[in-house]
Design a protein around this motif. Structure first.
Motif, PDB file in Angstrom:
ATOM      1  N   ILE A 148      21.990   9.667  30.025  1.00  0.00           N
ATOM      2  CA  ILE A 148      22.497  10.628  31.003  1.00  0.00           C
ATOM      3  C   ILE A 148      23.293  11.724  30.292  1.00  0.00           C
ATOM      4  O   ILE A 148      24.211  11.451  29.525  1.00  0.00           O
ATOM      5  N   ASP A 149      22.946  12.978  30.563  1.00  0.00           N
ATOM      6  CA  ASP A 149      23.625  14.137  29.983  1.00  0.00           C
ATOM      7  C   ASP A 149      24.602  14.687  31.026  1.00  0.00           C
ATOM      8  O   ASP A 149      24.236  15.509  31.879  1.00  0.00           O
ATOM      9  N   LEU A 150      25.840  14.236  30.975  1.00  0.00           N
ATOM     10  CA  LEU A 150      26.828  14.641  31.965  1.00  0.00           C
ATOM     11  C   LEU A 150      27.109  16.142  31.905  1.00  0.00           C
ATOM     12  O   LEU A 150      27.329  16.779  32.935  1.00  0.00           O
ATOM     13  N   ALA A 151      27.138  16.705  30.706  1.00  0.00           N
ATOM     14  CA  ALA A 151      27.432  18.133  30.568  1.00  0.00           C
ATOM     15  C   ALA A 151      26.374  18.975  31.286  1.00  0.00           C
ATOM     16  O   ALA A 151      26.697  19.945  31.980  1.00  0.00           O
ATOM     17  N   ARG A 152      25.110  18.589  31.138  1.00  0.00           N
ATOM     18  CA  ARG A 152      24.039  19.341  31.809  1.00  0.00           C
ATOM     19  C   ARG A 152      24.139  19.189  33.323  1.00  0.00           C
ATOM     20  O   ARG A 152      23.981  20.164  34.076  1.00  0.00           O
ATOM     21  N   LEU A 153      24.413  17.969  33.784  1.00  0.00           N
ATOM     22  CA  LEU A 153      24.522  17.741  35.221  1.00  0.00           C
ATOM     23  C   LEU A 153      25.676  18.548  35.807  1.00  0.00           C
ATOM     24  O   LEU A 153      25.537  19.144  36.887  1.00  0.00           O
ATOM     25  N   ALA A 154      26.822  18.559  35.117  1.00  0.00           N
ATOM     26  CA  ALA A 154      27.969  19.314  35.602  1.00  0.00           C
ATOM     27  C   ALA A 154      27.651  20.809  35.667  1.00  0.00           C
ATOM     28  O   ALA A 154      28.041  21.504  36.612  1.00  0.00           O
ATOM     29  N   LYS A 155      26.933  21.298  34.680  1.00  0.00           N
ATOM     30  CA  LYS A 155      26.567  22.718  34.646  1.00  0.00           C
ATOM     31  C   LYS A 155      25.605  23.076  35.775  1.00  0.00           C
ATOM     32  O   LYS A 155      25.700  24.162  36.367  1.00  0.00           O
ATOM     33  N   ASP A 156      24.677  22.161  36.097  1.00  0.00           N
ATOM     34  CA  ASP A 156      23.642  22.437  37.087  1.00  0.00           C
ATOM     35  C   ASP A 156      24.103  22.215  38.522  1.00  0.00           C
ATOM     36  O   ASP A 156      23.308  22.409  39.453  1.00  0.00           O
ATOM     37  N   THR A 157      25.348  21.795  38.723  1.00  0.00           N
ATOM     38  CA  THR A 157      25.820  21.503  40.080  1.00  0.00           C
ATOM     39  C   THR A 157      26.970  22.416  40.491  1.00  0.00           C
ATOM     40  O   THR A 157      27.838  22.026  41.253  1.00  0.00           O
ATOM     41  N   ASN A 158      26.972  23.629  40.006  1.00  0.00           N
ATOM     42  CA  ASN A 158      27.978  24.599  40.411  1.00  0.00           C
ATOM     43  C   ASN A 158      27.885  24.823  41.923  1.00  0.00           C
ATOM     44  O   ASN A 158      26.810  25.064  42.466  1.00  0.00           O
ATOM     45  N   GLY A 159      29.017  24.731  42.609  1.00  0.00           N
ATOM     46  CA  GLY A 159      29.029  24.901  44.056  1.00  0.00           C
ATOM     47  C   GLY A 159      28.843  23.613  44.833  1.00  0.00           C
ATOM     48  O   GLY A 159      28.912  23.619  46.062  1.00  0.00           O
ATOM     49  N   PHE A 160      28.626  22.493  44.148  1.00  0.00           N
ATOM     50  CA  PHE A 160      28.491  21.204  44.818  1.00  0.00           C
ATOM     51  C   PHE A 160      29.886  20.626  45.084  1.00  0.00           C
ATOM     52  O   PHE A 160      30.796  20.761  44.266  1.00  0.00           O
ATOM     53  N   SER A 161      30.034  19.976  46.211  1.00  0.00           N
ATOM     54  CA  SER A 161      31.271  19.242  46.483  1.00  0.00           C
ATOM     55  C   SER A 161      31.190  17.857  45.843  1.00  0.00           C
ATOM     56  O   SER A 161      30.113  17.425  45.387  1.00  0.00           O
ATOM     57  N   GLY A 162      32.315  17.152  45.806  1.00  0.00           N
ATOM     58  CA  GLY A 162      32.294  15.792  45.284  1.00  0.00           C
ATOM     59  C   GLY A 162      31.364  14.900  46.093  1.00  0.00           C
ATOM     60  O   GLY A 162      30.681  14.038  45.539  1.00  0.00           O
ATOM     61  N   ALA A 163      31.344  15.098  47.420  1.00  0.00           N
ATOM     62  CA  ALA A 163      30.449  14.307  48.272  1.00  0.00           C
ATOM     63  C   ALA A 163      28.988  14.621  47.964  1.00  0.00           C
ATOM     64  O   ALA A 163      28.131  13.726  48.004  1.00  0.00           O
ATOM     65  N   ASP A 164      28.676  15.886  47.661  1.00  0.00           N
ATOM     66  CA  ASP A 164      27.301  16.248  47.289  1.00  0.00           C
ATOM     67  C   ASP A 164      26.880  15.526  46.014  1.00  0.00           C
ATOM     68  O   ASP A 164      25.748  15.029  45.906  1.00  0.00           O
ATOM     69  N   ILE A 165      27.779  15.462  45.031  1.00  0.00           N
ATOM     70  CA  ILE A 165      27.460  14.805  43.763  1.00  0.00           C
ATOM     71  C   ILE A 165      27.256  13.307  43.987  1.00  0.00           C
ATOM     72  O   ILE A 165      26.352  12.699  43.403  1.00  0.00           O
ATOM     73  N   ALA A 166      28.073  12.706  44.848  1.00  0.00           N
ATOM     74  CA  ALA A 166      27.880  11.288  45.180  1.00  0.00           C
ATOM     75  C   ALA A 166      26.504  11.074  45.802  1.00  0.00           C
ATOM     76  O   ALA A 166      25.821  10.074  45.514  1.00  0.00           O
ATOM     77  N   HIS A 167      26.062  12.017  46.629  1.00  0.00           N
ATOM     78  CA  HIS A 167      24.735  11.930  47.253  1.00  0.00           C
ATOM     79  C   HIS A 167      23.633  12.049  46.196  1.00  0.00           C
ATOM     80  O   HIS A 167      22.608  11.366  46.269  1.00  0.00           O
ATOM     81  N   VAL A 168      23.827  12.921  45.215  1.00  0.00           N
ATOM     82  CA  VAL A 168      22.861  13.046  44.122  1.00  0.00           C
ATOM     83  C   VAL A 168      22.707  11.710  43.390  1.00  0.00           C
ATOM     84  O   VAL A 168      21.587  11.248  43.114  1.00  0.00           O
ATOM     85  N   CYS A 169      23.825  11.080  43.074  1.00  0.00           N
ATOM     86  CA  CYS A 169      23.783   9.789  42.357  1.00  0.00           C
ATOM     87  C   CYS A 169      23.102   8.721  43.207  1.00  0.00           C
ATOM     88  O   CYS A 169      22.327   7.902  42.692  1.00  0.00           O
ATOM     89  N   GLU A 170      23.375   8.725  44.504  1.00  0.00           N
ATOM     90  CA  GLU A 170      22.754   7.744  45.395  1.00  0.00           C
ATOM     91  C   GLU A 170      21.249   7.967  45.480  1.00  0.00           C
ATOM     92  O   GLU A 170      20.452   7.015  45.465  1.00  0.00           O
TER      93      GLU A 170
END
Length: 395
Positions: free
Chosen positions: A305-327
């Motif tokens: 898992i490349d956390l840096a890439r994921l963080a860069k590609d989720t600009n404008g996402f809320s924490g709940a949105d990121i939790a949904h991505v992981c789910e």
């Protein structure tokens, strides 16, 4: 498993692994013997060979669904004995009224501090300046005549960590934490909502030092001018009374509130001595987004898992949105494992695919906020929000 029939069926399946009927017969016996996990594994193997197999699907559903209790199997005598053992019910009023030592809420230890909040340095700095520094330095507070009156209202898009920040503030202060929502307070009977609010503040005063967190304050403390429900108006008035009580009579009670719609909060709640400080909680920055991904993936089987890439590609996402991505990524890996019959790790491809499905959820909030700033902010109440909207090119 020592059942001779099951052992014989296992050996037969080993000799004929493609015989679906034989494998399902084994699964039936395993399920009857209580070996649910083994039965599910055999059904998954059949479905990996033939995803349309109705019998395997039915057996899988039976395996993962708790069995209904048999008719007449409930032990009424035992239930009666358990009832007899109850000494006294909770929330029973004696002749003098309700027992005030029993509360519907519970004060708990926060368990986190601001150090556990990834990124969001601007928010942390504002919390420190507006709220935490005066609390931590009583001598300086006395020197400069700084009052502890008032509370803090956090606002911003939904799903951006306002509740977690409130808990972290309690941890920073070494205080107990009580979180309350609209459903915890409102009651259908006249006068009960006001009594619930009074009892809530009595609790936090007894537990001081304590942080009281009022979630969705716009629902509990909505504008009285737009409220035709007498019970709701009474609840708002009681809340105002208790906030004044905190300001004048109590030490060690710190009130935080959160809302997605600060423009719907009764203006009286934001007068001096009440929720007179505000803090805009913006969507997580790149460092915070990486932390949110790490938090939601840390207890799942992941690889590469490349956390840096994921963080860069989720600009404008809320924490709940990121939790949904992981789910969503976890679901993809799970279904793939069920189809193939071979468990695999959650990989970067699953998260990339999930990102193509999940869209940021704060767009509607940003549009509403933009309208408020443009047409309903003559006094500069939302100056921080105006600055943020310009930063993200929404204004």
């Amino acid at each position: 498993m020592t059942d001779p029939l099951i052992e014989s069926l296992r050996r037969a399946v080993e000799r004929a692994p493609d015989d679906a009927l034989l494998r399902l017969h084994l699964a039936e016996q395993l399920l009857a013997a209580g070996a649910v996990d083994d039965a599910i594994a055999e059904c998954a193997t059949v479905l990996s060979q033939d995803p349309t197999c109705g019998e395997a699907r039915q057996l899988m559903a039976r395996s993962v669904t708790p069995a209904e209790p048999a008719a007449g199997g409930f032990d009424w005598a035992a239930a009666d004995r358990e009832l007899d053992e109850i000494v006294s019910p909770m929330f029973v009023a004696d002749e003098g009224g309700r027992d005030q030592s029993v509360s519907a809420w519970e004060a708990e230890n926060a368990g986190v501090t601001l150090a556990d909040v990834g990124g969001m340095h601007t928010v942390k700095d504002r919390l420190e300046a507006a709220f935490l520094a005066p609390m931590r330095n009583p001598e300086l507070r006395k020197l400069y005549g700084k009052s502890l009156r008032g509370g803090l209202l956090m606002y911003g898009p939904p799903g951006c960590g306002k509740t977690f920040l409130a808990r972290a503030v309690a941890g920073e202060l070494g205080a107990r934490f009580v979180s309350v929502g609209l459903a915890d307070v409102l009651d259908m009977y006249v006068g009960n909502s006001e009594r619930n609010i009074a009892e809530l503040f009595d609790l936090v005063r007894r537990e001081a030092p304590c942080v009281l967190f009022l979630d969705e304050i716009d629902a509990l403390g909505q504008k009285r001018s737009g409220t035709h429900n007498a019970a709701m108006r009474g609840a708002v008035v009681q809340l105002l009374t208790e906030l004044d009580g905190v300001a004048h009579r109590n030490d060690g009670v710190f009130v935080l509130a959160a809302t997605n719609q600060p423009w719907d909060v009764d203006p009286a709640l934001r007068r001096p001595g009440r929720l007179d400080r505000t803090l805009l909680v913006q969507p997580p920055d790149v460092e915070a987004r990486a932390s949110v991904f790490r938090y939601h993936l840390q207890h799942r089987p992941v690889a590469g898992i490349d956390l840096a890439r994921l963080a860069k590609d989720t600009n404008g996402f809320s924490g709940a949105d990121i939790a949904h991505v992981c789910e969503t990524a976890s679901e993809r890996a799970l279904l793939d494992s069920a189809r193939s019959g071979k468990v695999r790790m959650i990989e970067m491809r699953d998260l990339v695919a999930a990102l193509s499905e999940v869209r940021p959820s704060i767009g509607e909030w940003l549009q509403t906020a933009r309208n408020v700033v443009l047409f309903a902010d003559d006094d500069g109440t939302y100056a921080d929000l105006r600055t943020y909207l310009k930063k993200v090119k929404k204004l």
